[in-house]
Design a protein around this motif. Structure first.
Motif, PDB file in Angstrom:
ATOM      1  N   THR A 113       0.895  -1.244   0.012  1.00 31.90           N
ATOM      2  CA  THR A 113       0.074   0.053   0.069  1.00 31.90           C
ATOM      3  C   THR A 113       0.844   1.327  -0.088  1.00 31.90           C
ATOM      4  O   THR A 113       0.271   2.166  -0.350  1.00 31.90           O
ATOM      5  CB  THR A 113      -0.999  -0.055   1.303  1.00 31.90           C
ATOM      6  N   ILE A 169      -0.906   5.510   0.394  1.00 29.38           N
ATOM      7  CA  ILE A 169      -2.268   4.890   0.563  1.00 29.38           C
ATOM      8  C   ILE A 169      -2.448   4.097   1.666  1.00 29.38           C
ATOM      9  O   ILE A 169      -3.653   3.933   2.144  1.00 29.38           O
ATOM     10  CB  ILE A 169      -2.165   4.208  -0.791  1.00 29.38           C
ATOM     11  N   GLY A 170      -1.438   3.800   2.284  1.00 27.57           N
ATOM     12  CA  GLY A 170      -1.311   2.791   3.560  1.00 27.57           C
ATOM     13  C   GLY A 170      -2.060   3.879   4.644  1.00 27.57           C
ATOM     14  O   GLY A 170      -2.946   3.324   5.368  1.00 27.57           O
ATOM     15  N   THR A 171      -1.650   5.087   4.591  1.00 28.56           N
ATOM     16  CA  THR A 171      -2.329   6.169   5.524  1.00 28.56           C
ATOM     17  C   THR A 171      -3.759   6.364   5.267  1.00 28.56           C
ATOM     18  O   THR A 171      -4.636   6.386   6.043  1.00 28.56           O
ATOM     19  CB  THR A 171      -1.475   7.216   5.625  1.00 28.56           C
ATOM     20  N   TYR A 172      -3.990   6.371   3.860  1.00 25.52           N
ATOM     21  CA  TYR A 172      -5.444   6.608   3.442  1.00 25.52           C
ATOM     22  C   TYR A 172      -6.213   5.557   3.901  1.00 25.52           C
ATOM     23  O   TYR A 172      -7.476   5.785   4.502  1.00 25.52           O
ATOM     24  CB  TYR A 172      -5.399   6.633   2.135  1.00 25.52           C
ATOM     25  N   LEU A 173      -5.990   4.348   3.854  1.00 23.30           N
ATOM     26  CA  LEU A 173      -6.604   3.166   4.136  1.00 23.30           C
ATOM     27  C   LEU A 173      -6.913   3.227   5.550  1.00 23.30           C
ATOM     28  O   LEU A 173      -7.927   2.652   6.166  1.00 23.30           O
ATOM     29  CB  LEU A 173      -6.038   1.904   3.460  1.00 23.30           C
ATOM     30  N   ALA A 174      -5.745   3.442   6.474  1.00 27.27           N
ATOM     31  CA  ALA A 174      -5.948   3.304   7.819  1.00 27.27           C
ATOM     32  C   ALA A 174      -6.875   4.355   8.091  1.00 27.27           C
ATOM     33  O   ALA A 174      -7.705   4.320   9.083  1.00 27.27           O
ATOM     34  CB  ALA A 174      -4.473   3.619   8.243  1.00 27.27           C
ATOM     35  N   ARG A 203     -10.805   4.196  10.440  1.00 27.02           N
ATOM     36  CA  ARG A 203     -11.218   5.015  11.651  1.00 27.02           C
ATOM     37  C   ARG A 203     -12.316   5.810  11.142  1.00 27.02           C
ATOM     38  O   ARG A 203     -12.816   6.945  11.808  1.00 27.02           O
ATOM     39  CB  ARG A 203      -9.959   5.921  11.862  1.00 27.02           C
ATOM     40  N   PRO A 250      -6.990  10.928  -3.599  1.00 27.65           N
ATOM     41  CA  PRO A 250      -6.254  10.150  -2.462  1.00 27.65           C
ATOM     42  C   PRO A 250      -4.929  10.979  -2.237  1.00 27.65           C
ATOM     43  O   PRO A 250      -4.493  11.597  -3.102  1.00 27.65           O
ATOM     44  CB  PRO A 250      -5.911   8.846  -3.003  1.00 27.65           C
ATOM     45  N   GLU A 305     -12.121  -2.620   7.196  1.00 26.46           N
ATOM     46  CA  GLU A 305     -10.985  -3.545   6.882  1.00 26.46           C
ATOM     47  C   GLU A 305      -9.835  -2.392   6.411  1.00 26.46           C
ATOM     48  O   GLU A 305      -8.789  -3.154   6.085  1.00 26.46           O
ATOM     49  CB  GLU A 305     -11.162  -4.723   6.065  1.00 26.46           C
ATOM     50  N   GLY A 306     -10.144  -1.296   6.511  1.00 25.02           N
ATOM     51  CA  GLY A 306      -9.141  -0.302   5.777  1.00 25.02           C
ATOM     52  C   GLY A 306      -9.031  -0.444   4.206  1.00 25.02           C
ATOM     53  O   GLY A 306      -7.997  -0.936   3.424  1.00 25.02           O
ATOM     54  N   ALA A 307     -10.340  -0.197   3.709  1.00 25.59           N
ATOM     55  CA  ALA A 307     -10.185  -0.302   2.049  1.00 25.59           C
ATOM     56  C   ALA A 307     -11.537   0.692   1.642  1.00 25.59           C
ATOM     57  O   ALA A 307     -12.014   1.322   2.737  1.00 25.59           O
ATOM     58  CB  ALA A 307     -11.123  -1.857   1.841  1.00 25.59           C
ATOM     59  N   ILE A 308     -11.363   1.243   0.297  1.00 23.92           N
ATOM     60  CA  ILE A 308     -12.106   2.039  -0.052  1.00 23.92           C
ATOM     61  C   ILE A 308     -13.642   1.597   0.119  1.00 23.92           C
ATOM     62  O   ILE A 308     -14.445   2.392   0.079  1.00 23.92           O
ATOM     63  CB  ILE A 308     -11.715   2.378  -1.703  1.00 23.92           C
ATOM     64  N   THR A 309     -13.796   0.239   0.160  1.00 22.49           N
ATOM     65  CA  THR A 309     -15.285   0.001   0.578  1.00 22.49           C
ATOM     66  C   THR A 309     -15.546  -0.159   1.899  1.00 22.49           C
ATOM     67  O   THR A 309     -16.859  -0.550   2.178  1.00 22.49           O
ATOM     68  CB  THR A 309     -15.143  -1.715  -0.216  1.00 22.49           C
TER      69      THR A 309
END
Lengths: 388, 180, 154
Positions: free
Chosen positions: B38, B42-47, B51, B68, B163-167
């Motif tokens: 990620t 993008i890792g930060t975005y997913l984290a 939240r 993003p 789960e840390g995903a765009i979904t």
């Protein structure tokens, strides 16, 4: 800039079909052979080969350039495959051009091929792979989304009606009825036919879209001293341009293709064109969707923003109008084997400017033409201006 | 040349030719499975999504906030300055009503993909060629009433299911008039 | 937190695949080559008189001069072992239960990569090797219609 003049001296193409028996190598060979035969050259005369094909997923062959290299005539030659998505078909002759303009080679064979039917069951699924794997693909996007979103933004920004945009599809498919290689030429198609076709992703309907196809196209490029020896009708490459916008496509203004504008300006500067609408006599903007032809005509400075449709409504875009647009029939009519479709537009300029386009020949002996393609994730513009 | 050429190569087949065994063919599938890193932005975005926050990145030099987020500003090619939490509300920049799935199956009820300009990200305007939008889907809305300029808000998955995903955002739904 | 610091909560990887499924036609030359293998049990070659070059498997154009190739010939079932290897791992790098022999059998100016049925100690580069075909009714028009190659004197 110390560049040599470069001419197109030969062209060849296969029929564009929904499913070809021929392998990608064989399609490449058929087009390459025809291009060489058309100017009575052999492989001994060719100094280098440029090859274009879009994502490997369609042909289903990794390193498709290397796979097709025998058919493209690359054996024992300097060879390079280029790839800028849908823009490839107009980029590959640009690549050929700089090989010759630079003085590196005198004769270059340029080949573009696509066999989309190898993706089974439906080529469109391959386009899932162009979206970002982490931030977009989990939403299961469909290629149509991106076009439908752009078309809607374009229509809404400028207040353009769908029934007017349908005129583009009608004009191009009618033009294609005179192309011997066309997949979807329809002499009698009407605006109603387009508006009544299946809604795929509103505002995109079935007949707004070009068909998935297989095919190949080839050109022979030569330096001035060679071209003048071989033909009394060279068609000169007068300007080339290419440009990129951000690949974060949702961070862009979707209503206007700035990357096409910058690519066009680069090509116009090189060709010494100050007033494109007056100095370009025939245009082949990239038209995988009908609104895209309009979108691109505006980027190409051949119409003001939101006004390209008037070229069609006034008849200027018709083959006998004062700016014939896609006289070949374009991707909407001839077909859309991606890289090959872009190069088909350049081949069309070659034939039109030599008055060899048969039933499609536009009147008035056009002196200068333009072809353009666009690709990657909708952010690449490639433009070529040719004249006689 | 087309006026001088009578024969063009290329052999057209139809589906029946395959069914009838008139042509030889073989099916295959590319075995291409990945674990894409990620990365930092993008890792930060997913984290953030996990939240319940949509993060953008801000470039102080260009005064742009993008989403993003990314580590480098494409415009000035300097590192981005900081992450900025955006609102989970925004405006529909464009949309489609899509009756075909990604693998070309027909569906009766359309999916509604949209580009949504998020509140807090840079806006497209006369002075800016840039627009801070993301692609997502719209829901809880009558397709006929969707329009460009519509105000929308993210509908999140319950926190435990994220789960840390765009979904983690299920879709965007229209904002009630009084909040729009 | 600075922009370049990694968020401890961040998932390290996103997993996925490329859904690429294909149906390949055999093409103009492939139709002829594989039907001859299936129906007649023959390996065909095509010859370019201009370049004096023999292609196996047969192709319909010469990659050297781009001429169409009209001289097709039966290449026979016996070729020469050009090189070989003994494989101890599969394509994913996992150990094989039984090592597998793969060879390049040359025919004309080309050749075929295939499995070998032989004792590795008996193999010598340059030795004649013969194609072992499946019985005709099991052949489907595939390179696997050739089961393997064996030393001629086996």
């Amino acid at each position: 800039m110390g560049m040599r003049k470069v001419a197109v001296i030969g062209a060849g193409m296969t029929k564009f079909v929904r499913r070809a028996l021929e392998t990608p190598k064989e399609l490449s060979w058929e087009a390459a052979k025809m291009a060489l035969d058309s100017c009575e050259l052999t492989m001994d005369d060719v100094d280098g080969v440029c090859f274009g094909t879009a994502p490997d997923a369609f042909d289903g062959v990794h390193m498709n350039g290397e796979y097709c290299s025998d058919g493209a005539g690359a054996w024992n030659k300097p060879f390079m495959r280029c790839f800028v998505g849908g823009g490839t078909g107009v980029f590959v002759p640009i690549q050929g051009w700089y090989h010759v303009a630079s003085g590196l080679f005198d004769v270059v064979l340029v080949v573009a091929e696509e066999k989309m039917s190898s993706y089974y069951p439906h080529a469109q699924a391959a386009f899932l792979t162009i979206f970002d794997h982490t931030t977009e693909r989990p939403l299961k996007p469909n290629l149509l989304w991106i076009f439908a979103l752009e078309m809607n933004r374009y229509m809404t920004t400028y207040g353009i009606r769908k029934e007017d945009i349908a005129r583009v599809s009608v004009q191009h498919k009618r033009n294609a009825a005179n192309h011997p290689c066309a997949l979807l030429g329809e002499a009698n198609i009407t605006v109603e036919d387009v508006l009544n076709s299946e809604v795929l992703a509103w505002p995109v309907q079935r007949f707004d879209v070009s068909p998935v196809s297989d095919g190949a196209v080839a050109l022979v490029l030569a330096a001035e001293h060679v071209a003048k020896r071989l033909t009394d009708k060279p068609v000169w490459i007068e300007g080339v341009g290419w440009h990129l916008d951000t690949a974060y496509w949702t961070n862009r203004d979707l209503a206007y293709p700035r990357y096409v504008e910058y690519a066009a300006k680069m090509a116009y500067d090189m060709a010494g064109i100050k007033e494109p609408r007056k100095e370009i006599h025939i245009a082949e903007p990239y038209d995988p969707f009908d609104y895209k032809a309009l979108h691109h005509l505006e980027g190409l400075q051949l119409a003001e923003r939101g006004k390209a449709i008037e070229l069609y409504l006034s008849g200027a875009a018709a083959p006998d109008g004062d700016l014939p647009i896609c006289p070949s029939g374009g991707l909407l009519g001839v077909g859309n084997p991606i890289a090959a479709a872009g190069l088909m537009k350049v081949a069309e300029l070659f034939w039109q400017l030599r008055s060899e386009a048969g039933a499609r020949q536009v009147p008035g002996q056009p002196r200068r033409g333009l072809a353009q393609a666009w690709g990657d994730l909708m952010q690449v513009g490639t433009v070529i201006v040719m004249g006689r | 040349m087309t006026s001088r050429i009578n024969h063009f190569p290329g052999t057209s087949l139809n589906e029946q030719d395959f069914a009838d065994g008139k042509v030889l063919f073989v099916h295959d599938a590319l075995k291409a499975e990945y674990a894409w890193d990620t990365g930092i932005a993008i890792g930060t975005y997913l984290a953030g999504l996990k939240r319940g926050v949509i993060l953008g990145a801000h470039c102080r030099h260009c005064r742009k906030t993008v989403v993003p987020p990314r580590t480098v500003c494409e415009w000035c090619f300097r590192p981005m300055s900081e992450y900025i939490p955006l609102q989970d509300t925004g405006t529909v920049n464009t949309f489609s009503l899509c009756y075909v799935t990604w693998d070309v199956r027909r569906i009766k009820e359309p999916e509604i993909p949209a580009v949504i300009t998020l509140d807090g990200a840079s806006q497209l305007g006369p002075a800016s060629l840039f627009m801070g939008g993301i692609m997502h889907k719209l829901g809880e809305v009558n397709p006929e009433q969707v329009h460009i300029g519509m105000r929308v808000k993210a509908v999140w998955k319950p926190e435990k299911e994220r789960e840390g995903a765009i979904t983690d955002i299920l879709y965007f739904k229209p904002l009630p008039k009084e909040e729009a | 937190m600075t922009l370049l610091e990694r968020d401890r909560e961040a998932p390290s990887a996103w997993k996925g695949s490329l859904p690429v499924t294909s149906r390949y036609t055999y093409g103009l030359a492939g139709e002829r080559f594989f039907r001859a293998l299936k129906d007649e049990g023959k390996i065909l070659a095509s010859y370019c008189p201009k370049c004096d070059h023999t292609y196996v498997p047969a192709v319909n154009f010469c990659e050297r001069c781009l001429s169409e190739l009209t001289e097709w010939q039966d290449a026979g079932l016996v070729g020469v072992l050009h090189t070989y290897t003994l494989l101890f791992v599969d394509f994913e790098g996992q150990p094989l239960d039984e090592p597998e022999l793969i060879g390049f059998i040359s025919f004309g100016d080309g050749g075929i990569i295939h499995k070998l049925d032989a004792n590795p100690d008996e193999l010598e580069i340059g030795m004649p090797m013969k194609a072992v075909l499946k019985p005709q009714k099991e052949r489907s028009g595939s390179i696997l219609d050739i089961r393997c190659f064996q030393p001629v004197n086996k």
